[in-house]
Design an enzyme around this catalytic site. Sequence first.
Site, short mmCIF file in Angstrom:
data_model
loop_
_atom_site.label_atom_id
_atom_site.label_comp_id
_atom_site.label_asym_id
_atom_site.label_seq_id
_atom_site.Cartn_x
_atom_site.Cartn_y
_atom_site.Cartn_z
N GLU A 147 29.27 46.24 55.19
CA GLU A 147 30.46 46.33 54.34
C GLU A 147 30.12 46.92 52.97
O GLU A 147 30.87 47.74 52.43
CB GLU A 147 31.09 44.95 54.18
N TRP A 174 57.35 38.84 49.01
CA TRP A 174 56.29 39.19 49.98
C TRP A 174 56.20 37.98 50.90
O TRP A 174 55.78 36.90 50.49
CB TRP A 174 54.97 39.45 49.26
N LYS A 218 31.73 50.38 51.45
CA LYS A 218 32.43 50.48 50.16
C LYS A 218 31.86 51.64 49.32
O LYS A 218 32.61 52.38 48.69
CB LYS A 218 32.30 49.17 49.38
N CYS A 274 54.85 39.03 45.23
CA CYS A 274 56.23 38.71 44.86
C CYS A 274 56.46 39.02 43.38
O CYS A 274 55.55 39.04 42.57
CB CYS A 274 56.58 37.25 45.12
N ARG A 278 53.79 45.55 43.32
CA ARG A 278 53.22 44.30 43.82
C ARG A 278 53.44 44.14 45.32
O ARG A 278 52.84 43.27 45.95
CB ARG A 278 53.84 43.10 43.08
N GLU A 290 33.08 54.92 50.82
CA GLU A 290 34.52 55.13 50.69
C GLU A 290 34.92 55.65 49.32
O GLU A 290 35.75 56.56 49.22
CB GLU A 290 35.27 53.80 50.95
N LYS A 294 45.62 53.76 53.35
CA LYS A 294 45.53 52.30 53.31
C LYS A 294 45.66 51.70 54.70
O LYS A 294 44.96 50.77 55.06
CB LYS A 294 46.62 51.74 52.38
N HIS A 318 12.55 50.74 63.10
CA HIS A 318 12.94 51.50 64.29
C HIS A 318 13.67 52.79 63.89
O HIS A 318 14.52 53.29 64.64
CB HIS A 318 13.82 50.65 65.19
N ASN A 339 57.30 32.09 43.32
CA ASN A 339 56.08 32.70 43.85
C ASN A 339 55.08 31.59 44.08
O ASN A 339 55.01 30.63 43.31
CB ASN A 339 55.47 33.70 42.86
N GLY A 340 54.25 31.73 45.12
CA GLY A 340 53.24 30.72 45.41
C GLY A 340 53.44 30.13 46.79
O GLY A 340 54.16 30.68 47.63
#
Length: 613
Positions: free
Chosen positions: A485, A75, A489, A2, A27, A492, A608, A508, A101-102
């Site tokens: 993960e 948002w 990263k 936001c 944002r 990527e 994205k 193995h 915001n929040g």
Amino acid sequence: MCGIVGYIGSMRVLPVLMDGLKRLEYRGYDSAGVAWIQDGSVQRVRSEGKLVNLDRALNGIRDTSSSIGLAHTRWATHGAPSEANAHPHTDCTGNLIVVHNGIIENYFSLRRELISEGHTFKSETDTEVLAHLIEKHLDSDLVEAVRKALTETEGAFALGVMWHRSPDMLVAARKQSPLVLGVSEGECFLASDIPALLPYTRNVIFMDDGELAVLTRDGAEVVDLASGEKIRKASQTITWDATMAEKAGYKHFMLKEIYEQPQAVLNTFRGRIIPETGEIILPEIKLSEQVLKKIRRIVLLACGTSWHAGLVAKYWIEKWARIPVEVDLASEFRYRHLLLDEDVLTVPISQSGETADTLAGLRIARKLGSPVIGICNVVGSTITRESDGTVYTHAGPEIGVASTKAFTSQLTALLILALYLGRIRGTITKQEIREKTDTLMDIPAILEEGIPAWHEQSRDLADIFYNRTDFLYLGRDLHFPIALEGALKLKEISYIHAEGYAAGEMKHGPIALIDRRMPVVALVPMDHVYEKMLSNVEEVRSRRGVIIAFGEDGDEALARVAHHVVTVPHLKCRDLNPFLYTIPLQLLAYEMAVARGCDVDQPRNLAKSVTVE
């Protein structure tokens, strides 16, 4: 997430507000609005969608002579994206304006109380509660009314308030959500981030938690929100350019988002855990306890990083809720002969809520009668509309293509869901839930303290290893998905070939790759598989592999066998260790990419959100 912009001065307000909103577009937002005071009355224009829609709605009134106003890009967190849910919000009279915001944690109980007192609500948002709560306390002193209202409010806020009977004043307040003031000769500015201010002033005052500010044409006065006592705040001069300002001084959006993870985790569990009891509240699921008690199997459905979050959640759900879980790659799911019915819960996991493969799997599950609970970051996205209920992650917009804070927010949401299911099914005690929620509530502070040191260690490691071509990542139990993960990263954003493996599978096949040129990243927490993991590390060392170990503070055995060690704190509940091991691996990948000169925020060939198969 936001964007807030406020102005009081001598310039025409609408161009200032619209310019500020455009500078905060990075944002992320789904609706926008502006409000100003003209000839003693409040004017307000809002629209769903992008700023071009708000621009169009303002056509013909852009030349208003008003020089005070507030603006906002939203948002969505509570209520779908719509004009009715867009900020600014008003009280019953329409003369009090609030942008926020929040997250207001106790908005539901406050809303119910205010309705019983005769207040009329026009949106689904938590923010509108603040407008009516301030109205309740408002006589002639706006500042005191804002202070009283916020004493009844639980949660996080960055707040801008304007009232037609105080046409020479804006009021701002902050708690756990960023807010910055801009000061210049004969004018003051308010914004949620610096880029909105740079064309007009570089002299800023950063508000701290628990502070309230009164903005007039003569300057900004800051007071303590609780006591009302004046606080002396020195202004600072910003030397960043506009691009750096968007990134809050960070070199890349990805790094900024890595550093935002303590707040993202906090935002995701805030309002869902009662701190005094550890009780979990998930009304947004919208499936009855009777339905959830009947569930005999759970399917977690996701792609990429979200799939790794699902793999971690499998351990949690099976341990605490005692329900068999399968974690499916959404891209393969719909091509199987699926065994789904009303007793199988499907949980699609997606940051954007628009991932094509995940959506296709969700639709097949619904067609076969499976109830669906989505895990998603974007309110109003397709997955949230087509699920029975959604557990939102509240991570805020994520600009970097490689997911960071979305992943830890998904872990948070899935952890809460696992404990909630265990409580409903009676497979975990209240004391056990309390132990885990207490640890979860400690996580943001632990991450906040740990990230700078992990970042420095990652730079040192990148200096040594940035020119290597292959990496092996090893983990066991809960940390096997984190190894996957971490390897993802690195692939990527640095374009280095990396593979994640369950450490027990090393013999193995992957062990054949190990030599003195092969860095092996090993995740070695002191948990129930510690001894086995340590043995795997010894096997790597005996084959001259270079060991980069991530383990707990004070682990002398690991320090003796590894060539490089990064440590994390000991948690009371080690089931939550994935939060601590994830972020150092993100930072390692980031610094490796920077050292290799890669485009960190927009790595080649990646998007994205994958919205086509």
